[in-house]
Design an enzyme around this catalytic site. Structure first.
Site, PDB file in Angstrom:
ATOM      1  N   ASP A 662      43.253  16.661  36.756  1.00 52.70           N
ATOM      2  CA  ASP A 662      44.569  17.210  36.412  1.00 52.70           C
ATOM      3  C   ASP A 662      44.575  18.727  36.595  1.00 52.70           C
ATOM      4  O   ASP A 662      45.516  19.290  37.169  1.00 52.70           O
ATOM      5  CB  ASP A 662      44.922  16.847  34.968  1.00 52.70           C
ATOM      6  CG  ASP A 662      46.275  17.395  34.556  1.00 52.70           C
ATOM      7  OD1 ASP A 662      47.288  17.007  35.176  1.00 52.70           O
ATOM      8  OD2 ASP A 662      46.324  18.231  33.636  1.00 52.70           O
ATOM      9  N   LYS A 666      46.746  21.061  39.395  1.00 50.58           N
ATOM     10  CA  LYS A 666      47.533  22.241  39.028  1.00 50.58           C
ATOM     11  C   LYS A 666      47.081  23.470  39.812  1.00 50.58           C
ATOM     12  O   LYS A 666      47.908  24.271  40.271  1.00 50.58           O
ATOM     13  CB  LYS A 666      47.425  22.496  37.523  1.00 50.58           C
ATOM     14  CG  LYS A 666      48.099  21.426  36.666  1.00 50.58           C
ATOM     15  CD  LYS A 666      47.842  21.653  35.177  1.00 50.58           C
ATOM     16  CE  LYS A 666      48.537  20.583  34.336  1.00 50.58           C
ATOM     17  NZ  LYS A 666      48.239  20.745  32.901  1.00 50.58           N
TER      18      LYS A 666
END
Length: 804
Positions: A662, A666
């Site tokens: 994750d 980003k």
């Protein structure tokens, strides 16, 4: 004296006729001096014309005629209308026998609508004790012999009207037939469709009336047709010049010839509603109204005739030849648009005359086809004209941009010599949407934003409720009306063009239906929904495949789903191209840092030419919480992890947070904002999960959390004094090249630094630039939570709503 004119809908059976009688009665009882001009009742003129066509084909016209008679007598069988009915019987019988009719016969038949209307109204008023007198305008208005569109003979008509009113004045109310006159042989003529308004205007002129009151079925002139634009507003005042422009550009409530007789004598015209007599209507006077856009007018049933040819450039007399053809065949041209580089002339004509125009132009330019000076003459049907009355070209870019944003590209446009009116030709299928888009842009009514929300879990559900709770305040404060017309999950779709309600959860369970993305696109198209936004609150890679079809169907995009920006660089560029080609926007501020203004800041720095040299930070609120607490407390790592799981800070499978993917996604999103071409596989990611715990089911994993403890106790113990652990993403290297270095890793930093002092579940970002040197721009704040993320998406909605 005031002249009252009542339209067909006002005089229809039931409420209409009763209201007209009441209005006249009230005015007489109040001592007002009035004369009344009437149209045919209901749809009488259209019905008579239809019966005429059936009779000419030797069809069963008698049944239709009997139905017509029944309606005309209706609740007043005691009124004797037999004279008109007998004449109609004979005329229709003759037409049926011959199988044809002349315009002269047609005028005789159509005139009966007004004659029946005036006779019936006169009889009803007399029965109620109101002194009323039937006045046949064929004895008053003398015209030329152009049947179907006769022109009054001014001096003779005026003399007749003045003399008639000298004889029938006093307390008598003259009920005058509109629309009809007669020539010098006393043959019945008609003044053209909507000619009853013209009759009333002429009578007002000849008698120097105080005011002409035109009673219709609407409250006055509106900023647009209320049947097409729900937000249309009534206009209180217009000048004669504006009303004339409005009439010329297709406003059916006014006849184009109505204004001139009133303007000559400076007689005010008031448009009133028979069914809402308390309303003051729209007053039209010679006073110059304030400048500015007054209304949108529409011409339907028109076609575009295009004449194209490079060889016509610079040739004299081409326009004269075109308009000679139009004039010789009685074809009226409402709009002309001309090109110069590749000679092209577009003419907007009535659809019924378009084929004739094309055929006759082809004959006129036959030799020019052979010499190839003319390439082609074509007709485009199914178009409409929108005229913006009062539009100055200096501000025309605003409605034009709004149209383009909604994927409506006008076929052509032109402006009047005064530069105060602009007309657009659009596809008929786009008329309704185009009107609403232009109206919303021009008249300062609330700009309607139609939103489709995909995914209604924690973030999506919170967002929907935030919108519903804030919508009224936002409309009042910003003039933006947020309308959630679609809510969908992976299986069910809820649609409501007027917006979902607070009970949306039950509604989607009860009424939700299976769907494809095409269903939503077609629904928006069917109901002409403008300013469309699609919001992706899923975590689905599959749903991202819908982004380009949505963009191509006029949707802007907002997403809290990070997948679209972290797929292959090829898809990333393909999506950007689709956005550029369709002039749509894609906002995803919540992809990194939830509601923090991170992406916007980086975009602004990059676009301004600032050389960003490094970006470093804590990208995950979950991992921020874990390591902030683990560093500050003397407890095992597993205890902090279990606390985070129990409080719902992690994904259902905590390994999705702990694996670092994750954070990697980003970081990649930020890299691509700097035009770097990195792929996800190129990111160096430190996985926080011991290798033997990375596979298997969630339940089994949750029983083995203590196996984290020896690993992280050692990492914590091996730090330098006064250091703390932070799980960061870092983008570095020469960021002016095609690719940068992307790392996701666990680091130890001094506790007295900004990064070391992080608390709770905050996200933290440092942006290093060439100009700022060693002092980075720091952005810090709540980086997780459904409410924060939803509020960030909400911010993107408002940001998009303010654009254009």
């Amino acid at each position: 004296m005031k002249i009252l004119k009542f339209g067909g809908k006002s005089l229809s059976n039931g409420e209409g006729l009763n209201k007209v009688v009441q209005i006249i009665t009230d005015k007489v009882q109040q001592g007002e001096k009035i004369a009344v001009v009437v149209s045919a009742r209901g749809n009488a003129t259209d019905e008579l014309e239809y019966i005429l066509k059936i009779a000419a084909k030797n069809g069963d016209y008698k049944r239709l005629l009997e139905n017509f008679k029944v309606y005309q007598v209706s609740d007043y069988p005691q009124v004797d209308l037999s004279e008109e009915f007998t004449i109609l019987d004979k005329l229709f019988e003759g037409v049926s026998l011959i199988g044809d009719y002349s315009n002269k016969i047609k005028d005789q038949i159509l005139s009966k609508g007004e004659l029946l209307s005036a006779k019936l109204l006169t009889a009803i008023l007399v029965e109620k004790g109101i002194p009323a007198n039937f006045a046949d305008s064929r004895e008053l208005l003398k015209t030329d012999s152009k049947f179907g569109d006769a022109q009054p003979l001014e001096q003779l008509s005026k003399k007749n009207v003045v003399n008639y009113f000298k004889e029938h004045n006093g307390s008598t109310v003259n009920i005058i037939t509109g629309f009809i006159g007669s020539n010098n042989n006393n043959d019945t003529t008609t003044l053209g469709r909507n000619g009853s308004n013209y009759t009333a205007s002429l009578i007002a002129n000849y008698l120097n009336a105080e005011e002409l009151q035109n009673f219709t079925h609407v409250d006055g002139i509106y900023t647009a047709n209320p049947d097409l634009v729900a937000d249309a507003k009534k206009i209180e005042y217009l000048s004669f010049n504006e009303a004339n422009e409005l009439a010329n550009f297709g406003a059916t409530i006014l006849h184009a010839k109505t204004i001139i007789p009133l303007l000559e004598k400076n007689i005010p015209l008031r448009i009133l509603n028979t069914f809402n007599h308390e309303n003051r209507g729209t007053l039209i006077t010679s006073d110059a109204a304030k400048e500015g856009i007054k209304t949108l007018s529409v011409l339907e049933n028109v076609s575009l005739v295009n004449l194209e040819g490079r060889g016509l450039l610079g040739k004299a007399g081409i326009d004269a030849r075109i308009f000679k053809v139009m004039g010789d065949h009685n074809i009226s041209v409402s709009i002309i648009s001309q090109g110069s580089s590749e000679r092209g002339i577009g003419l907007v004509v009535a659809t019924e005359k378009a084929t004739l125009a094309m055929v006759e132009l082809e004959k006129e330019f036959e030799n020019d086809f052979y010499s190839k000076d003319v390439n082609q003459i074509t007709v485009t049907d199914n178009v409409s004209v929108i005229s913006i009355i009062g539009q100055d070209l200096s501000t025309f870019h605003k409605p034009y941009t709004a149209l383009i944003k909604n994927k409506i590209v006008p076929i052509l446009f032109n402006n009047t010599v005064t530069g105060k009116n602009v007309s657009l030709v659009v596809k008929k299928s786009e008329l309704n949407k185009a009107l609403n888009v232009i109206h919303g842009e021009i008249f300062g009514v609330s700009k309607k934003i139609n939103i489709a929300i995909f995914g209604h879990g924690l973030v999506g559900g919170t967002l929907i409720n935030q919108i519903l709770e804030s919508a009224a305040a936002i409309e009042k404060r910003k003039g933006i009306k947020l309308n959630v017309f679609a809510i969908a999950n992976s299986k069910k779709l809820l649609l409501n063009k007027n917006g979902v309600t607070a009970d949306w959860k039950n509604s989607i369970q009860k009424d939700g239906a299976e769907y494809t993305i095409k269903d939503i696109i077609e629904y928006a198209d069917k109901y002409h929904l403008e300013n469309l936004i699609a919001i992706d609150n899923t975590a689905s890679a599959t749903f991202v495949e819908n982004y380009i079809p949505l963009v191509e169907s006029s949707f802007d995009l907002i997403s809290s789903n990070k997948v679209a920006n972290t797929l292959s660089y090829g898809f990333y560029k393909e999506l950007r191209k689709a956005l550029t080609d369709n002039q749509k926007n894609y906002l995803y501020e919540t992809n990194v840092g939830a509601g923090l203004p991170l992406i916007d800041t980086i975009k602004l720095l990059h676009l301004s030419g600032e050389n960003i040299t490094k970006i470093k930070g804590v990208f995950s609120g979950t991992l921020s919480y874990l390591f902030n607490n683990f560093s500050a407390k003397d407890v095992p790592f597993s205890e902090i992890l279990k606390e985070a799981i129990d409080n719902g800070y992690t994904e259902p499978d905590p390994r999705e947070d702990l694996c670092g993917n994750d954070v990697g996604r980003k970081l990649l999103i930020l890299a691509r904002e700097l035009d770097l071409q990195n792929e996800f596989e190129e990111i160096s990611i430190q996985n926080l999960i011991p290798e033997h715990l990375r596979e298997g089911n969630v339940a089994d994993f949750l029983t083995k959390l203590k196996e984290f403890d020896p690993i992280y106790d050692k990492i914590k113990a091996d730090q330098k004094p006064n250091h703390v652990l932070r799980y960061i993403g870092e983008l570095s290297g020469d960021l002016q090249n095609d690719k940068g270095n992307l790392e996701v890793k666990l680091v130890s930093v001094p506790s007295d630094t900004a990064l070391g002092g992080l608390k709770g579940s905050d996200s933290f970002f440092e942006i290093y630039t060439e100009s700022y040197g060693d002092r980075p721009i720091v952005i810090q704040g709540a980086g997780a939570g459904s409410a924060v993320t939803a509020r960030g998406v909400f911010g993107d909605i408002l940001r998009l709503s303010d654009k254009g």
